[in-house]
Design a protein around this motif. Structure first.
Motif, PDB file in Angstrom:
ATOM      1  N   PHE A  44      -4.911 -13.337   8.624  1.00 27.52           N
ATOM      2  CA  PHE A  44      -4.980 -11.896   8.371  1.00 27.52           C
ATOM      3  C   PHE A  44      -4.008 -11.577   7.248  1.00 27.52           C
ATOM      4  CE2 PHE A  44      -3.920  -7.454   8.837  1.00 27.52           C
ATOM      5  CZ  PHE A  44      -5.149  -6.871   9.104  1.00 27.52           C
ATOM      6  N   PHE A  45      -4.533 -10.998   6.173  1.00 26.03           N
ATOM      7  CA  PHE A  45      -3.712 -10.716   4.992  1.00 26.03           C
ATOM      8  C   PHE A  45      -3.724  -9.223   4.674  1.00 26.03           C
ATOM      9  CE2 PHE A  45      -5.525 -14.970   4.324  1.00 26.03           C
ATOM     10  CZ  PHE A  45      -4.361 -15.720   4.222  1.00 26.03           C
ATOM     11  N   ILE A  46      -2.550  -8.703   4.288  1.00 27.22           N
ATOM     12  CA  ILE A  46      -2.454  -7.381   3.660  1.00 27.22           C
ATOM     13  C   ILE A  46      -2.194  -7.636   2.191  1.00 27.22           C
ATOM     14  CG2 ILE A  46      -1.199  -5.205   3.527  1.00 27.22           C
ATOM     15  CD1 ILE A  46      -0.521  -5.447   6.420  1.00 27.22           C
ATOM     16  N   ASN A  47      -3.166  -7.332   1.358  1.00 25.23           N
ATOM     17  CA  ASN A  47      -3.036  -7.583  -0.076  1.00 25.23           C
ATOM     18  C   ASN A  47      -2.252  -6.492  -0.793  1.00 25.23           C
ATOM     19  OD1 ASN A  47      -4.568  -9.876   0.266  1.00 25.23           O
ATOM     20  ND2 ASN A  47      -6.492  -8.880  -0.235  1.00 25.23           N
ATOM     21  N   SER A  48      -2.306  -5.274  -0.269  1.00 29.68           N
ATOM     22  CA  SER A  48      -1.645  -4.172  -0.981  1.00 29.68           C
ATOM     23  C   SER A  48      -1.364  -3.017  -0.033  1.00 29.68           C
ATOM     24  CB  SER A  48      -2.530  -3.685  -2.140  1.00 29.68           C
ATOM     25  OG  SER A  48      -1.961  -2.555  -2.768  1.00 29.68           O
ATOM     26  N   ILE A  49      -0.162  -2.453  -0.157  1.00 24.71           N
ATOM     27  CA  ILE A  49       0.198  -1.174   0.464  1.00 24.71           C
ATOM     28  C   ILE A  49       0.700  -0.297  -0.674  1.00 24.71           C
ATOM     29  CG2 ILE A  49       1.657   0.031   2.118  1.00 24.71           C
ATOM     30  CD1 ILE A  49       1.857  -2.525   3.721  1.00 24.71           C
ATOM     31  N   ASN A  50      -0.044   0.750  -1.011  1.00 23.99           N
ATOM     32  CA  ASN A  50       0.304   1.529  -2.198  1.00 23.99           C
ATOM     33  C   ASN A  50       0.019   3.001  -1.988  1.00 23.99           C
ATOM     34  OD1 ASN A  50      -2.549   2.000  -2.779  1.00 23.99           O
ATOM     35  ND2 ASN A  50      -2.617  -0.122  -3.458  1.00 23.99           N
ATOM     36  N   THR A  51       0.288   3.765  -3.026  1.00 20.72           N
ATOM     37  CA  THR A  51       0.021   5.202  -3.038  1.00 20.72           C
ATOM     38  C   THR A  51      -0.931   5.520  -4.179  1.00 20.72           C
ATOM     39  OG1 THR A  51       1.972   5.525  -4.439  1.00 20.72           O
ATOM     40  CG2 THR A  51       2.285   5.802  -2.076  1.00 20.72           C
ATOM     41  N   PRO A  52      -1.817   6.495  -4.022  1.00 21.08           N
ATOM     42  CA  PRO A  52      -2.733   6.866  -5.116  1.00 21.08           C
ATOM     43  C   PRO A  52      -1.956   7.327  -6.342  1.00 21.08           C
ATOM     44  CG  PRO A  52      -3.462   7.822  -3.028  1.00 21.08           C
ATOM     45  CD  PRO A  52      -2.096   7.265  -2.786  1.00 21.08           C
ATOM     46  N   GLU A  53      -2.286   6.763  -7.502  1.00 17.65           N
ATOM     47  CA  GLU A  53      -1.552   7.068  -8.725  1.00 17.65           C
ATOM     48  C   GLU A  53      -1.709   8.527  -9.162  1.00 17.65           C
ATOM     49  OE1 GLU A  53       0.508   5.177 -10.341  1.00 17.65           O
ATOM     50  OE2 GLU A  53       0.245   3.437  -9.053  1.00 17.65           O
ATOM     51  N   ASP A  54      -2.839   9.162  -8.815  1.00 16.08           N
ATOM     52  CA  ASP A  54      -3.093  10.519  -9.273  1.00 16.08           C
ATOM     53  C   ASP A  54      -2.615  11.582  -8.289  1.00 16.08           C
ATOM     54  OD1 ASP A  54      -4.900   9.831  -7.352  1.00 16.08           O
ATOM     55  OD2 ASP A  54      -6.660  10.687  -8.356  1.00 16.08           O
ATOM     56  N   ASP A  55      -1.971  11.180  -7.205  1.00 13.14           N
ATOM     57  CA  ASP A  55      -1.471  12.169  -6.252  1.00 13.14           C
ATOM     58  C   ASP A  55      -0.288  12.919  -6.869  1.00 13.14           C
ATOM     59  OD1 ASP A  55      -1.508  12.969  -3.191  1.00 13.14           O
ATOM     60  OD2 ASP A  55       0.588  12.734  -3.770  1.00 13.14           O
ATOM     61  N   PRO A  56      -0.251  14.265  -6.780  1.00 11.59           N
ATOM     62  CA  PRO A  56       0.831  15.043  -7.425  1.00 11.59           C
ATOM     63  C   PRO A  56       2.228  14.631  -6.961  1.00 11.59           C
ATOM     64  CG  PRO A  56      -0.972  16.488  -6.754  1.00 11.59           C
ATOM     65  CD  PRO A  56      -1.269  15.137  -6.182  1.00 11.59           C
ATOM     66  N   ALA A  57       2.402  14.371  -5.660  1.00 10.12           N
ATOM     67  CA  ALA A  57       3.726  13.985  -5.161  1.00 10.12           C
ATOM     68  C   ALA A  57       4.163  12.641  -5.739  1.00 10.12           C
ATOM     69  CB  ALA A  57       3.715  13.918  -3.633  1.00 10.12           C
ATOM     70  N   VAL A  58       3.229  11.718  -5.860  1.00 11.88           N
ATOM     71  CA  VAL A  58       3.545  10.405  -6.421  1.00 11.88           C
ATOM     72  C   VAL A  58       3.901  10.527  -7.897  1.00 11.88           C
ATOM     73  CG1 VAL A  58       2.655   8.090  -6.867  1.00 11.88           C
ATOM     74  CG2 VAL A  58       2.043   9.267  -4.755  1.00 11.88           C
ATOM     75  N   VAL A  59       3.145  11.358  -8.629  1.00 18.21           N
ATOM     76  CA  VAL A  59       3.399  11.545 -10.059  1.00 18.21           C
ATOM     77  C   VAL A  59       4.794  12.132 -10.285  1.00 18.21           C
ATOM     78  CG1 VAL A  59       2.668  12.799 -12.119  1.00 18.21           C
ATOM     79  CG2 VAL A  59       0.952  11.769 -10.627  1.00 18.21           C
ATOM     80  N   ARG A  60       5.151  13.156  -9.516  1.00 12.70           N
ATOM     81  CA  ARG A  60       6.471  13.789  -9.678  1.00 12.70           C
ATOM     82  C   ARG A  60       7.601  12.822  -9.341  1.00 12.70           C
ATOM     83  NH1 ARG A  60       3.807  18.197  -7.223  1.00 12.70           N
ATOM     84  NH2 ARG A  60       4.789  17.689  -5.228  1.00 12.70           N
ATOM     85  N   LEU A  61       7.426  12.043  -8.277  1.00 11.78           N
ATOM     86  CA  LEU A  61       8.474  11.112  -7.884  1.00 11.78           C
ATOM     87  C   LEU A  61       8.682  10.040  -8.945  1.00 11.78           C
ATOM     88  CD1 LEU A  61      10.497   9.978  -5.890  1.00 11.78           C
ATOM     89  CD2 LEU A  61       8.619   8.814  -4.710  1.00 11.78           C
ATOM     90  N   GLU A  91       7.987  10.247 -12.141  1.00 17.80           N
ATOM     91  CA  GLU A  91       8.592  10.867 -13.324  1.00 17.80           C
ATOM     92  C   GLU A  91      10.096  11.035 -13.136  1.00 17.80           C
ATOM     93  OE1 GLU A  91       6.479  14.484 -13.885  1.00 17.80           O
ATOM     94  OE2 GLU A  91       4.797  13.553 -14.966  1.00 17.80           O
ATOM     95  N   ALA A  92      10.500  11.450 -11.919  1.00 14.90           N
ATOM     96  CA  ALA A  92      11.929  11.627 -11.647  1.00 14.90           C
ATOM     97  C   ALA A  92      12.664  10.293 -11.701  1.00 14.90           C
ATOM     98  CB  ALA A  92      12.118  12.286 -10.277  1.00 14.90           C
ATOM     99  N   LEU A  93      12.056   9.241 -11.150  1.00 15.87           N
ATOM    100  CA  LEU A  93      12.694   7.932 -11.175  1.00 15.87           C
ATOM    101  C   LEU A  93      12.791   7.384 -12.601  1.00 15.87           C
ATOM    102  CD1 LEU A  93      11.035   6.266  -8.037  1.00 15.87           C
ATOM    103  CD2 LEU A  93      13.352   7.165  -8.251  1.00 15.87           C
ATOM    104  N   ALA A  94      11.750   7.624 -13.395  1.00 13.09           N
ATOM    105  CA  ALA A  94      11.785   7.178 -14.789  1.00 13.09           C
ATOM    106  C   ALA A  94      12.867   7.925 -15.565  1.00 13.09           C
ATOM    107  CB  ALA A  94      10.418   7.390 -15.440  1.00 13.09           C
ATOM    108  N   LYS A  95      13.021   9.231 -15.301  1.00 12.49           N
ATOM    109  CA  LYS A  95      14.048  10.026 -15.977  1.00 12.49           C
ATOM    110  C   LYS A  95      15.441   9.538 -15.592  1.00 12.49           C
ATOM    111  CE  LYS A  95      15.154  13.471 -18.654  1.00 12.49           C
ATOM    112  NZ  LYS A  95      14.809  13.451 -20.093  1.00 12.49           N
TER     113      LYS A  95
END
Length: 433
Positions: free
Chosen positions: A207-224, A226-230
């Motif tokens: 049994f494998f989990i290949n990926s646990i991620n967040t949708p790239e276009d979600d507003p909360a993910v985008v803001r977070l 951007e803040a980390l990049a800043k």
């Protein structure tokens, strides 16, 4: 319908179970079972088998349900009706699964609600043919991969969501860092779900989990992100949030001539000085703390002592000077213009911040390097000509010794630039060294 003489697998190889299309069989019918397969025979609600790989002749010896048929005259060959099921026991490891909708979880590190989804694959092997056909296949003519995934989807998604949520919340792992724990979560889920598959005659091989991620276009993910990049950008160049805000404020003021900030620019504080505003603020706070609790340095060991002390706490030398009014001409100390530390007159550098002392010849006040006039009394400050090194007093336009121009001008608008300014306060052009 004609009696079948040979029964063997004639279906697609990706099926888990397949029923032979004809039920008209007879004793002496040849049952051929390939490697990695098993076969069973059902007649009258009774199941015979499983038959392992090889060639099998259907007879009363291996089919007890046929013994009663030999009482009927059929010339030595007894026809009968029965279902033959083949089961594929190979291990397909590419059975895909995935969460149908993201899980809403609060990131324990950044305290932001983020949608989390997961994808992976697993492999199963049919371990108990009888149990698999009775509990899972039933009466359908074939059982394929999509049916298996559909049947176990609810179980897998529930267990995956629960395991991921516990790892994020209980172990305080950020959603953006959960990918480092995929192997541990996969092994944990394989152990947890093995018993569920075993009830249906299946063995969960991997049994494998290949990926646990967040949708790239979600507003909360985008803001977070951007803040980390800043934040990463500011860490690289040595900024913090307060310094960035100071720079943005000065930048806005420089672009708005009608604002009061423009007057500040015209007074000699250039746009480029916004970079150092954070440090200046910290130094100013140090000066405030010093003024609240006056101190004086020992003339012998330069240790810092309370202004009210009579002897040095470090070397016991007498402290002849007392704390007087800041920058008093009669005072025997110099107050550093950068950090506010008081030092005995005659010192060339501040022992606290290493800033060089440039004292006014009239009142003795320490001034920043390049200051044309004293910041306290307004008297002319001596400065050195960059051409000949001659010390010049006042603010002449040319060196009286070598004739070199002493006032720097903007390369674009020809405005006079005060010492220390990195950008032209009139047009914003960077100063040329």
């Amino acid at each position: 319908m004609a009696i079948i003489d040979v029964v063997k697998w004639n279906a697609a190889p990706d099926l888990y179970a397949w029923k032979f299309p004809s039920e008209e069989l007879a004793t002496w019918t040849q049952l051929i079972v390939s490697e990695s397969q098993e076969a069973v025979l059902l007649r009258g609600g009774q199941m015979e088998g499983p038959f392992p790989p090889g060639r099998h002749t259907l007879s009363t010896e291996n089919l007890p349900v046929l013994r009663e048929l030999f009482k009927l005259p059929f010339g030595g060959r007894t026809p009968f009706s029965a279902e033959v099921w083949f089961v594929n026991r190979t291990i397909p490891l590419d059975v895909k699964w995935g969460t149908s909708d993201p899980i809403q979880l609060q990131d324990p590190k950044y305290r932001v609600m983020l949608p989390v989804r997961s994808f992976g694959q697993f492999g199963v092997q049919i371990q108990n043919t009888r149990k698999f056909l009775v509990k899972l296949v039933g009466t359908v003519s074939s059982f394929e991969r999509a049916q298996l995934v559909s049947y176990f989807r609810g179980l897998m998604i529930t267990r995956v969501k629960d395991a991921v949520a516990k790892r994020i919340i209980k172990d305080n792992v950020s959603i953006l860092e959960i990918s480092a724990h995929l192997n541990d979560i996969s092994n944990f889920l394989q152990v947890q779900m093995a018993g569920e598959f075993e009830e249906f005659g299946l063995k969960l091989v991997k049994f494998f989990i290949n990926s646990i991620n967040t949708p790239e276009d979600d507003p909360a993910v985008v803001r977070l992100k951007e803040a980390l990049a800043k934040r990463a950008e500011m860490d690289i160049v040595g900024f913090n949030y307060q310094q960035q805000r100071s720079f943005d404020t000065l930048n806005t003021a420089a672009g708005n001539p009608g604002a009061s900030g423009a007057n500040l620019m015209g007074a000699g504080i250039g746009l480029g000085m916004g970079v150092g505003m954070g440090g200046a603020m910290g130094n100013a706070m140090g000066a405030v703390a010093t003024s609240v609790q006056p101190t004086v340095h020992c003339p012998k060991c330069q240790a810092q002592n309370s202004a009210a002390a009579s002897f040095c706490a470090s070397c016991a030398a007498p402290l002849a000077q007392k704390a007087k009014a800041k920058n008093d001409p009669d005072d025997d100390t110099i107050t550093c213009d950068k950090c506010g530390t008081k030092v005995v007159k005659g010192s060339k550098f501040c022992p606290n911040c290493a800033d060089p002392f440039i004292c006014c010849p009239k009142c003795g006040t320490d001034n920043p390097e390049g200051q044309p006039t004293c910041r306290k009394c307004g008297g002319p400050m001596p400065m050195k000509c960059s051409g000949c090194g001659q010390e010049v007093t006042g603010a002449p336009k040319f060196c009286p010794n070598c004739g070199k121009a002493l006032q720097a001008k903007c390369s674009k608008c020809d405005s006079v630039l005060t010492p220390g300014v990195k950008f032209c306060p009139n047009c914003g052009t960077p100063r040329v060294a």
